[in-house]
Design a protein around this motif. Sequence first.
Motif, mmCIF file in Angstrom:
data_model
loop_
_atom_site.group_PDB
_atom_site.id
_atom_site.type_symbol
_atom_site.label_atom_id
_atom_site.label_comp_id
_atom_site.label_asym_id
_atom_site.label_seq_id
_atom_site.Cartn_x
_atom_site.Cartn_y
_atom_site.Cartn_z
ATOM 1 N N UNK A 254 0.844 -1.196 0.000
ATOM 2 C CA UNK A 254 0.000 0.000 0.000
ATOM 3 C C UNK A 254 0.879 1.245 0.000
ATOM 4 N N UNK A 255 0.395 2.290 -0.643
ATOM 5 C CA UNK A 255 0.925 3.625 -0.403
ATOM 6 C C UNK A 255 -0.146 4.366 0.389
ATOM 7 N N UNK A 256 0.147 4.662 1.653
ATOM 8 C CA UNK A 256 -0.867 5.240 2.532
ATOM 9 C C UNK A 256 -0.594 6.703 2.842
ATOM 10 N N UNK A 257 0.463 7.241 2.284
ATOM 11 C CA UNK A 257 0.776 8.654 2.483
ATOM 12 C C UNK A 257 1.729 9.110 1.388
ATOM 13 N N UNK A 258 2.228 10.329 1.508
ATOM 14 C CA UNK A 258 3.120 10.852 0.480
ATOM 15 C C UNK A 258 4.312 9.961 0.220
ATOM 16 N N UNK A 259 5.074 9.642 1.286
ATOM 17 C CA UNK A 259 6.241 8.777 1.154
ATOM 18 C C UNK A 259 6.174 7.616 2.137
ATOM 19 N N UNK A 260 4.957 7.307 2.589
ATOM 20 C CA UNK A 260 4.777 6.230 3.558
ATOM 21 C C UNK A 260 4.084 5.045 2.903
ATOM 22 N N UNK A 261 4.627 3.861 3.131
ATOM 23 C CA UNK A 261 4.119 2.638 2.528
ATOM 24 C C UNK A 261 3.802 1.629 3.630
ATOM 25 N N UNK A 262 2.892 0.730 3.325
ATOM 26 C CA UNK A 262 2.550 -0.347 4.246
ATOM 27 C C UNK A 262 2.591 -1.670 3.512
ATOM 28 N N UNK A 263 3.195 -2.670 4.134
ATOM 29 C CA UNK A 263 3.262 -4.012 3.577
ATOM 30 C C UNK A 263 2.483 -4.940 4.491
ATOM 31 N N UNK A 264 1.522 -5.643 3.949
ATOM 32 C CA UNK A 264 0.744 -6.628 4.700
ATOM 33 C C UNK A 264 1.285 -8.000 4.340
ATOM 34 N N UNK A 265 1.715 -8.743 5.365
ATOM 35 C CA UNK A 265 2.401 -10.021 5.165
ATOM 36 C C UNK A 265 1.586 -11.145 5.805
ATOM 37 N N UNK A 266 0.759 -11.849 5.022
ATOM 38 C CA UNK A 266 -0.043 -12.938 5.591
ATOM 39 C C UNK A 266 0.845 -14.075 6.098
ATOM 40 N N UNK A 267 0.395 -14.717 7.174
ATOM 41 C CA UNK A 267 1.066 -15.878 7.754
ATOM 42 C C UNK A 267 2.559 -15.612 7.970
ATOM 43 N N UNK A 268 2.846 -14.499 8.581
ATOM 44 C CA UNK A 268 4.235 -14.094 8.835
ATOM 45 C C UNK A 268 4.363 -13.647 10.286
ATOM 46 N N UNK A 269 5.281 -14.283 11.019
ATOM 47 C CA UNK A 269 5.559 -13.896 12.394
ATOM 48 C C UNK A 269 6.347 -12.591 12.424
ATOM 49 N N UNK A 270 6.332 -11.950 13.598
ATOM 50 C CA UNK A 270 6.979 -10.652 13.727
ATOM 51 C C UNK A 270 8.480 -10.748 13.471
ATOM 52 N N UNK A 271 9.113 -11.822 13.930
ATOM 53 C CA UNK A 271 10.559 -11.940 13.727
ATOM 54 C C UNK A 271 10.909 -12.071 12.241
#
Length: 355
Positions: A254-271
Amino acid sequence: MKFSVPPDSLAANPTLAVLGFKRQLVYHLHFWAFIAVAPLVMVQWQQSHYLLSAILVLFCVNALLVIAFLKLRGTYFLKGRLFPLLAVVSAAYSTHINGHAGLYWAYPAATALFFLLPLREAIGSNTVFVVVMAVVSFLRFPEADFWRITFSLGLTCLFAMIFAWLVGKLQQELTRLATTDPLTGCLNRSQLADILNGQIQMRERYERVSSLILLDLDYFKTINDQWGHLAGDRVLRELTLRLRKRLRESDQLFRIGGEEFMLVLPETRQKDADALAHQLLTSISARPFLEDIKVTASASVAEVSKGETWSVWLNRADQALYQAKSQGRNQVVNAARPLPVIGRGAMDEADSAQG
């Protein structure tokens, strides 16, 4: 097909808006088909055409069931597959016993199929429809009428098919334009809540953990000020390409702002998400963008926790990103785990123990 769409979601999600319009189309076509056909039940009964009258009753019952299921359950009764069967049978039989008076109903029925069924199913159903009507016309009418009926019905189906196909392509393109960022091609905020809610449901129902990464370019305003906004746009497009090279097909960017992006990672632990975030920051800072524009980024990682909403999940990641920025940038900070919710009974027990 599920048609239940909350009204407030229609304005926010273009995909759901298209689904809402399809629901209205299905509803109105069956409603007006019922209004048109219901009087014919009595007409055919009075003419002693009892079998045709019974078929038309089934047609009306199917229309009422479709309307009721849409209203009460938000689903498409039998996915509309009774309509073509009853339309073919009733139109063919009516033409056989009533001549041209029955033939006229074949044209609206054939057209409606392209708006009630998926395109491939509609093409198959109308192919059968035209063949059946051609056979009935050949047996019932003079040869000249047979050719006129066959070609006119075939052309009607062809024109309706082209129109339905173009409308479908237009819907897809409008949905794409409404759900993606025009500069980078990433998903935009219109899909954010639905996708995060989907990951939360997977966590609640199947214990499948997902994580998200927030990534923000450091001092991006300096790039726009020093090299211009066109250079800044080129940096964002290049950044998107670098990020996508590291993602799986199931991951969403996702691009959720001017220079801010978000990545959604299914079935992925925090580490694992943390390791990916470090790789992404390395790929960003390893080589300059364009000719000599050096860029770094800050990132945060948050794994979804049981019982939290998408906004809480995203807010935890946002707080961690703010921390990464305040600590000097060009680093990854993992979001703190939410505190467990203590029930009233547990609080009373703790008070009793202290007393």
